[in-house]
Design an enzyme around this catalytic site. Structure first.
Site, mmCIF file in Angstrom:
data_model
loop_
_atom_site.group_PDB
_atom_site.id
_atom_site.type_symbol
_atom_site.label_atom_id
_atom_site.label_comp_id
_atom_site.label_asym_id
_atom_site.label_seq_id
_atom_site.Cartn_x
_atom_site.Cartn_y
_atom_site.Cartn_z
ATOM 1 N N CYS A 192 -6.858 1.189 -10.311
ATOM 2 C CA CYS A 192 -5.935 0.336 -11.082
ATOM 3 C C CYS A 192 -6.684 -0.688 -11.942
ATOM 4 O O CYS A 192 -7.893 -0.905 -11.770
ATOM 5 C CB CYS A 192 -4.959 -0.357 -10.142
ATOM 6 S SG CYS A 192 -5.703 -1.728 -9.249
ATOM 7 N N HIS A 198 0.806 -1.232 0.000
ATOM 8 C CA HIS A 198 0.000 0.000 0.000
ATOM 9 C C HIS A 198 0.831 1.270 0.000
ATOM 10 O O HIS A 198 0.301 2.356 -0.168
ATOM 11 C CB HIS A 198 -0.931 0.008 1.217
ATOM 12 C CG HIS A 198 -1.686 -1.266 1.367
ATOM 13 N ND1 HIS A 198 -1.308 -2.262 2.228
ATOM 14 C CD2 HIS A 198 -2.761 -1.726 0.705
ATOM 15 C CE1 HIS A 198 -2.137 -3.284 2.105
ATOM 16 N NE2 HIS A 198 -3.022 -2.990 1.189
ATOM 17 N N GLU A 237 -3.001 3.177 2.165
ATOM 18 C CA GLU A 237 -2.539 3.778 0.903
ATOM 19 C C GLU A 237 -2.742 5.294 0.915
ATOM 20 O O GLU A 237 -1.868 6.057 0.481
ATOM 21 C CB GLU A 237 -3.300 3.158 -0.280
ATOM 22 C CG GLU A 237 -2.842 3.749 -1.613
ATOM 23 C CD GLU A 237 -3.680 3.239 -2.792
ATOM 24 O OE1 GLU A 237 -4.084 2.063 -2.785
ATOM 25 O OE2 GLU A 237 -3.920 4.042 -3.713
ATOM 26 N N ASN A 268 -10.560 -3.071 -1.675
ATOM 27 C CA ASN A 268 -11.109 -3.553 -2.954
ATOM 28 C C ASN A 268 -12.124 -4.669 -2.740
ATOM 29 O O ASN A 268 -13.088 -4.787 -3.488
ATOM 30 C CB ASN A 268 -9.978 -3.926 -3.924
ATOM 31 C CG ASN A 268 -9.392 -5.271 -3.643
ATOM 32 O OD1 ASN A 268 -9.905 -6.282 -4.107
ATOM 33 N ND2 ASN A 268 -8.310 -5.318 -2.862
HETATM 34 S S1 SF4 Z 1 -2.464 -3.858 -8.753
HETATM 35 FE FE1 SF4 Z 1 -4.033 -2.482 -7.888
HETATM 36 S S2 SF4 Z 1 -5.032 -3.620 -6.200
HETATM 37 FE FE2 SF4 Z 1 -3.115 -4.666 -6.731
HETATM 38 S S3 SF4 Z 1 -1.622 -3.842 -5.264
HETATM 39 FE FE3 SF4 Z 1 -1.451 -2.642 -7.172
HETATM 40 S S4 SF4 Z 1 -2.805 -0.912 -6.877
HETATM 41 FE FE4 SF4 Z 1 -3.354 -2.419 -5.289
#
Ligand code: SF4
Length: 310
Positions: free
Chosen positions: A193, A76, A128, A223
């Protein structure tokens, strides 16, 4: 009772989580315990408990880490203040921050340097967001809801918008619309993302065809919590569970089609007993529902103590 199981694809581990887990796994294999990790390496209780059993110690403050120790920063990300403190304490750092989170840090830092006021769309207190905020705390305001945009005192400087990576696509679009309406000239980066995006699209797709949706993931996993909300927003009952032990079998009463997915920090093996149990309850059809193929892989991070890859 259930007869069909829809499996969302993609689901479970993303590239950033795989990278962070691989890093801590490799360090625990080659170095004596304890190995410290700043914050939970990923937000999943099973993963964290497994590492703890092998000698990992998860801390929320570097004061808890003896000088010179090995420490891994979680996926994070951390604020520059934490990085500086780690150097002061001569900690041997491996930074497993997801590269997609690092990108948000760099955008934030540059925007502050370029004279912007920054609006960071995200959830207050999430690891994060705390890390990103630390890039330019005096210039950054966290925005969690469209209402907070309305209440915001007028920004004096031009506005630059960044987001947490694991937000709800729809909620974030509403917040960004509100910002755009008040600050039409704002520079906007939507940093949700690829993994968050794909998992939300997939769970929405299965939820629309299911009578019940199960999301495997921990309560502190942003998430995973969002996946349950997205599923529920279709009108289908949806529950988030850490594993099969949290499933109430009465949820299956009157249900023909079950949808199943998992957050980006969840090992797929946690789904196996749920799938087996559903088969035992009468499910004869297991259908993967694929909305995207993922090929993203991140290189391992550099070991600051050695200047080499972990
Ligand atoms: S790909 Fe997306 S959900 Fe996975 S660690 Fe990276 S930012 Fe977080």
């Amino acid at each position: 009772m259930p007869h069909t199981l829809l499996l969302a694809e993609p689901r479970g581990f993303c590239a950033g989580v795989v990278r962070a887990i691989d890093v801590l796994d490799a360090v625990l294999d080659r170095e004596p315990a304890p190995v410290y990790a700043f914050h939970e390496i990923v937000h999943n209780r099973h993963v964290v408990d497994g590492f703890r059993a092998r000698g990992a110690v998860f801390v929320d403050s570097l004061d808890e880490v003896p000088e010179g120790s090995r420490i891994v920063f979680s996926a994070h990300g951390v604020s520059p203040e934490v990085v500086a403190e780690a150097h002061r304490r001569r900690l041997r750092v491996i930074d497993a921050t997801c590269p997609l989170v690092t990108k948000v840090h760099l955008e934030t830092r540059k925007a502050a340097k370029d004279g912007y006021d920054i609006l960071l769309v995200g959830h207050r207190g999430h690891d994060e967001v705390v890390g990103t905020l630390g890039e330019a705390p005096e210039r950054t305001t966290i925005i969690d809801t469209p209402g907070e945009v309305v209440e915001l005192a007028r920004r004096e400087r031009p506005v630059f918008v960044v987001t947490q990576t694991t937000l709800s696509l729809e909620d974030t679009a509403q917040v960004i619309d509100a910002i755009r309406s008040d600050y039409p000239e704002a520079q906007i980066r939507n940093d949700i993302c690829y993994a968050t995006t794909n998992r939300q699209l997939a769970v929405r797709t299965i939820a629309e065809r299911s009578d019940l949706v199960l999301v495997v993931g921990s309560s502190n996993s942003s998430n995973s919590v969002r996946l349950r909300e997205v599923a529920a927003s279709t009108g289908t009952p949806a529950y988030r569970v850490d594993g099969i032990e949290e499933i109430d079998p009465t949820w299956y009463e009157g249900v023909g089609v079950v949808g199943l997915t998992a957050g980006a920090s969840v090992p797929d093996e946690l789904l196996d007993p749920i799938i087996e149990d559903l088969r035992a309850r009468g499910v004869t059809r297991v259908e993967p529902v694929v909305v995207a193929e993922e090929t993203v892989v991140f290189q391992p991070p550099v070991d600051d103590a050695q200047g080499s890859s972990s």
